[in-house]
Design an enzyme around this catalytic site. Structure first.
Site, short mmCIF file in Angstrom:
data_model
loop_
_atom_site.label_atom_id
_atom_site.label_comp_id
_atom_site.label_asym_id
_atom_site.label_seq_id
_atom_site.Cartn_x
_atom_site.Cartn_y
_atom_site.Cartn_z
N CYS A 45 92.03 41.59 62.11
CA CYS A 45 91.64 40.32 61.48
C CYS A 45 92.76 39.89 60.55
CB CYS A 45 90.31 40.48 60.74
SG CYS A 45 90.47 41.07 59.04
N CYS A 94 85.34 49.06 60.56
CA CYS A 94 85.61 47.94 59.65
C CYS A 94 84.68 46.77 59.94
CB CYS A 94 87.06 47.48 59.77
SG CYS A 94 87.37 46.10 58.67
N ARG A 97 87.80 56.45 50.27
CA ARG A 97 89.26 56.39 50.15
C ARG A 97 89.70 57.29 49.00
NH1 ARG A 97 91.30 50.41 49.95
NH2 ARG A 97 90.71 50.35 52.15
N CYS A 126 95.80 44.27 56.75
CA CYS A 126 95.87 45.63 56.21
C CYS A 126 97.07 46.44 56.71
CB CYS A 126 94.58 46.38 56.51
SG CYS A 126 93.15 45.60 55.72
N LYS A 178 97.94 45.09 43.44
CA LYS A 178 98.69 46.16 44.12
C LYS A 178 100.12 46.27 43.59
CE LYS A 178 95.86 45.99 48.22
NZ LYS A 178 95.76 45.78 49.67
N CYS A 195 95.98 48.61 61.88
CA CYS A 195 94.91 48.87 60.91
C CYS A 195 93.75 49.56 61.61
CB CYS A 195 94.46 47.56 60.28
SG CYS A 195 93.46 46.58 61.41
N ARG A 229 95.23 49.15 42.53
CA ARG A 229 94.99 50.12 43.62
C ARG A 229 96.04 51.23 43.61
NH1 ARG A 229 91.92 47.94 47.72
NH2 ARG A 229 90.37 46.52 46.87
N LYS A 262 91.55 42.46 43.77
CA LYS A 262 92.40 43.65 43.80
C LYS A 262 93.82 43.34 43.33
CE LYS A 262 91.62 43.77 48.37
NZ LYS A 262 91.71 44.03 49.81
FE1 SRM Z 1 92.68 46.46 53.65
C1 SRM Z 1 89.65 45.04 53.31
C2 SRM Z 1 91.38 48.98 55.42
C3 SRM Z 1 95.57 48.18 53.28
C4 SRM Z 1 94.25 43.57 52.76
N1 SRM Z 1 90.82 46.94 54.21
C5 SRM Z 1 89.69 46.26 53.93
C6 SRM Z 1 88.44 47.02 54.35
C7 SRM Z 1 87.98 47.84 53.20
C8 SRM Z 1 87.32 46.19 54.98
C9 SRM Z 1 86.24 45.64 54.10
O1 SRM Z 1 86.52 45.04 53.04
O2 SRM Z 1 85.09 45.74 54.51
C10 SRM Z 1 89.07 47.93 55.46
C11 SRM Z 1 88.35 49.23 55.75
C12 SRM Z 1 88.44 49.55 57.21
C13 SRM Z 1 87.98 50.88 57.59
O3 SRM Z 1 86.99 50.99 58.35
O4 SRM Z 1 88.58 51.87 57.18
C14 SRM Z 1 90.51 48.00 55.00
N2 SRM Z 1 93.30 48.30 54.14
C15 SRM Z 1 92.65 49.15 54.96
C16 SRM Z 1 93.54 50.33 55.34
C17 SRM Z 1 92.78 51.62 55.53
C18 SRM Z 1 94.29 49.94 56.62
C19 SRM Z 1 95.02 51.06 57.34
O5 SRM Z 1 94.93 51.01 58.55
O6 SRM Z 1 95.66 51.90 56.73
C20 SRM Z 1 94.53 50.30 54.17
C21 SRM Z 1 94.07 51.13 53.00
C22 SRM Z 1 95.03 51.03 51.85
C23 SRM Z 1 94.79 51.99 50.73
O7 SRM Z 1 94.92 53.18 50.96
O8 SRM Z 1 94.54 51.53 49.61
C24 SRM Z 1 94.49 48.83 53.80
N3 SRM Z 1 94.56 45.99 53.02
C25 SRM Z 1 95.64 46.83 53.06
C26 SRM Z 1 96.84 46.08 52.90
C27 SRM Z 1 98.26 46.61 52.94
C28 SRM Z 1 98.74 47.05 51.59
O9 SRM Z 1 97.99 47.06 50.62
O10 SRM Z 1 99.91 47.38 51.50
C29 SRM Z 1 96.46 44.75 52.76
C30 SRM Z 1 97.42 43.54 52.65
C31 SRM Z 1 98.12 43.43 51.35
C32 SRM Z 1 97.34 42.60 50.40
O11 SRM Z 1 96.40 43.13 49.80
O12 SRM Z 1 97.63 41.41 50.29
C33 SRM Z 1 95.03 44.71 52.84
N4 SRM Z 1 92.06 44.64 53.07
C34 SRM Z 1 92.87 43.57 52.81
C35 SRM Z 1 92.05 42.40 52.59
C36 SRM Z 1 92.56 40.97 52.29
C37 SRM Z 1 92.84 40.75 50.85
C38 SRM Z 1 93.19 39.31 50.56
O13 SRM Z 1 94.09 39.08 49.76
O14 SRM Z 1 92.56 38.41 51.09
C39 SRM Z 1 90.71 42.82 52.75
C40 SRM Z 1 89.45 41.95 52.60
C41 SRM Z 1 89.06 41.73 51.20
O15 SRM Z 1 89.60 42.28 50.25
O16 SRM Z 1 88.14 40.92 51.03
C42 SRM Z 1 90.76 44.23 53.06
FE1 SF4 Z 2 89.56 45.54 58.88
FE2 SF4 Z 2 90.91 43.30 59.03
FE3 SF4 Z 2 91.77 45.24 57.44
FE4 SF4 Z 2 91.96 45.52 60.03
S1 SF4 Z 2 93.01 43.97 58.82
S2 SF4 Z 2 91.14 47.07 58.61
S3 SF4 Z 2 90.19 44.49 60.78
S4 SF4 Z 2 89.91 44.12 57.18
#
Ligand code: SRM
Ligand code: SF4
Length: 574
Positions: free
Chosen positions: A484, A445, A82, A488, A220, A439, A151, A218
């Site tokens: 899931c 993922c 990233r 994201c 944000k 996402c 982040r 994390k």
């Molecule tokens: Fe996310 C984890 C992709 C924005 C909440 N997110 C992941 C991971 C890294 C999976 C992992 O932990 O193994 C995903 C990688 C997938 C892949 O193959 O690329 C992933 N998140 C993404 C992206 C790429 C989604 C997209 O389609 O654009 C976004 C990258 C953002 C960036 O550039 O920094 C992304 N993730 C978000 C957002 C939206 C936001 O930040 O505005 C959220 C929800 C907001 C929040 O954080 O509350 C988000 N991602 C999560 C979570 C749940 C966190 C939680 O509070 O429980 C995880 C899982 C974790 O952290 O354990 C996660």
């Molecule tokens: Fe992966 Fe779940 Fe985030 Fe989608 S919402 S990228 S399935 S961790």
């Protein structure tokens, strides 16, 4: 640093991730040696945890899992990388670098993310160092793109009010810089920089804000410029709403405690919308952010990672406790919040002229995936544009792209390239699709329970005829999908959302606020495509017939009784 940094609020034993961070010597671990190991394409779990702070996750291609297992091969290990840029602003040269490394080291595509960053997928362990070096040579970074730190700082890419964008962007960059980890580990490991610490110096204070164990989870930050809430400011741990008077930025309203992640069926986890607690002047914002981060550092839950986000720290202790603690640490008080109004959370497409007389073109990019396909050479088209463009590119919070700051002189040339490659402002699609996000999910993922990016366009194709029938092709409706419940694509704020439960099965949610101000509510659980379409059809028809003037879909489904209004995250599961 407070003792709380070392103890969980409930004094329960810390999670293993805390041990890994503590023993890592400021994010070094054994990463340097691990990367040299040629025997396997993988890295050990402890190092993978640390790798996140360096902007990367180890993944394996899930499409190949079974086949490789049958052949007794190790999974097809690869890395997601990233690359972050505050507010998603990059130069044409930086775009060309991303394009080049995507071809050279990754799977030949670039993914624009929901937080205005870039992702590459499919980088092999042996190429990680070379890839990160090239990113760094182009003055971008992967440090802190993932991990328990602040982040990528989001900010409204606002092509309309160029001066305000300039100022807000400047604050996003300063916040990002101020909250960046200070460890030299990144330079040592990836850039062969000088080693400044060895394990004997482990007590040396290298991280004035984070301390040696960083944050519990994390963190944000996002800045919205009303009337656009494209950054989904209430989903941020710390959301800033720019207050603009007579074209000038006078300060920010402060929202705290938003977040999207939850676990299906676990009421102790929930998405939450931030609460607006006050206002401060622009120059005070760094102090507010730093103190907020240190409160979370000291009081966040370090035992249960599912309960470690800032939203739970606030909900458990109460917003008044937080405001008191913040004021104490600041030594001054926030002012009362200023009035503001959000009209929408989506992007506005096509050409607009900014207040600086330059032109900006917002391009629709389905689910943020930049790649060449038969009949649509998006990646090539953008490469050709980057070669001649003298302005900037801005990644939007909705996974789209702005070709920004185009001079009147260059506009014709860029228009011709847009035309030649058939790049679209989305006008060929329904307004529903223009307001859609999905996402990444499968195949990369590791947490995906169902498809998202690869399946969502197909589902939209099946929903679109229903809209046409109800005369709603041009009605803006915010629709999102995730594979899931981690959220994201910020699904809990969409008017219609699908959250993956199992292969081919989704929970369906309705009733989020059009401007990102309200969470949605579960409407149907664990349903497949046929039931999704069957459920949506009558609601869409009903909305087409009985909506009031200007009434958004999310408001209608509540008025019509399909779902109850959700006022805060604690009501989400009830
Ligand atoms: Fe996310 C984890 C992709 C924005 C909440 N997110 C992941 C991971 C890294 C999976 C992992 O932990 O193994 C995903 C990688 C997938 C892949 O193959 O690329 C992933 N998140 C993404 C992206 C790429 C989604 C997209 O389609 O654009 C976004 C990258 C953002 C960036 O550039 O920094 C992304 N993730 C978000 C957002 C939206 C936001 O930040 O505005 C959220 C929800 C907001 C929040 O954080 O509350 C988000 N991602 C999560 C979570 C749940 C966190 C939680 O509070 O429980 C995880 C899982 C974790 O952290 O354990 C996660
Ligand atoms: Fe992966 Fe779940 Fe985030 Fe989608 S919402 S990228 S399935 S961790």
């Amino acid at each position: 640093m407070s003792e709380n940094n070392l103890l969980s609020p409930n004094s329960a034993p810390h999670s293993d991730v805390e041990r890994i961070k503590r023993e890592s010597n400021y994010l070094r671990g054994t990463l340097a040696e691990t990367l040299e190991d040629r025997i396997t394409g993988s890295i050990p779990d402890d190092d993978n945890r640390l790798m996140k702070f360096h902007g990367s996750y180890m993944q394996d291609d899930r499409d190949l899992r079974n086949e490789r297992q049958k052949q007794k091969l190790e999974p097809a290990y690869q890395f997601m990388l990233r690359v972050r840029a505050p507010g998603g602003v990059v130069t044409p040269d930086q775009w060309l670098m991303m394009d080049r490394i995507a071809q050279k080291y990754a799977n030949g595509t670039i993914r624009l993310t929901t937080r205005q960053s870039f992702q590459l997928h499919g980088v092999l362990k042996w190429n990680m160092k070379k890839t990160i070096r090239e990113v760094n040579d182009a003055l971008l970074s992967t440090l802190a793109a993932c991990g328990d730190v602040n982040r990528n700082v989001m900010c409204n890419p606002n092509p309309y009010q160029s001066e305000v964008h300039g100022e807000v962007y400047e604050w996003a960059s300063r916040l990002s810089e101020h909250l960046n980890p200070r460890t030299r580990a990144y330079h040592e490991i990836w850039l062969d920089g000088e080693k400044v610490l060895d394990s004997r110096d482990n007590d040396t204070e290298e991280e004035p804000i984070y301390g040696p164990v960083y944050l519990p989870r994390k963190f944000k930050i996002g800045i919205a410029v009303p009337p656009s809430n494209d950054v989904d400011v209430f989903s941020q741990d710390l959301g800033l709403v720019a207050i603009v008077e007579e074209g000038k930025l006078i300060g920010f309203n402060i929202s705290v405690g938003g977040g999207m992640g939850m676990t299906h069926g676990d009421p102790n986890t929930y998405p939450q919308v931030g609460q607006v607690i006050g206002f401060c002047k622009p120059e005070q914002i760094i102090d507010v952010a730093e103190k907020t981060v240190t409160i979370q550092r000291d009081y966040g839950d370090r035992s249960v990672r599912k309960h470690a986000r800032f939203k739970y720290t606030i909900d458990d202790r109460g917003i008044d406790w937080f405001i008191g603690e913040l004021h104490n640490r600041l030594g001054w008080q926030l002012e009362a919040p200023r009035p503001y109004r959000f009209d929408h959370s989506g992007d506005r497409y096509g050409w607009v002229k900014g207040s600086n007389s330059k032109w900006h073109f917002t391009l629709f990019i389905q689910n943020g995936r930049v790649k060449d396909e038969d009949g649509y050479l998006l990646m090539t088209g953008l490469r050709e544009i980057a070669k001649v463009h003298t302005g900037d590119f801005r990644l939007t919070p909705n996974q789209n792209l702005i070709i920004g700051n185009v001079t009147a002189k260059k506009k014709k040339q860029i228009e011709a390239l847009i035309e030649e490659y058939g790049l679209t402002d989305g006008s060929r699609y329904t307004a529903l699709r223009r307001n859609s996000m999905a996402c990444v999910a499968l195949p990369t993922c590791g947490l995906a329970m169902a498809e998202s990016e690869r399946y969502f366009p197909t589902l939209l194709e099946k929903i679109e005829p229903m809209l046409a029938e109800a005369g709603l092709q041009n009605e803006d409706i915010v629709i999102r999908m995730t594979g899931c419940p981690n959220g994201c694509a910020r699904p809990a704020l969409a008017e219609i959302a699908f959250i993956g439960k199992a292969p081919g099965k989704y929970n369906m949610y309705l009733g989020g606020g059009f401007a990102g101000e309200r969470l949605n509510k579960l409407y149907k659980e664990n349903i497949g495509e046929a039931e999704i379409l069957e459920s949506l059809k009558p609601i869409i028809a009903h909305y087409g017939k009985e909506r009031k003037e200007g009434e958004h879909f999310g408001d209608f489904v509540i008025r019509a009784g399909y779902v109850k209004e959700v006022r805060s995250g604690q009501d989400f599961h009830s």
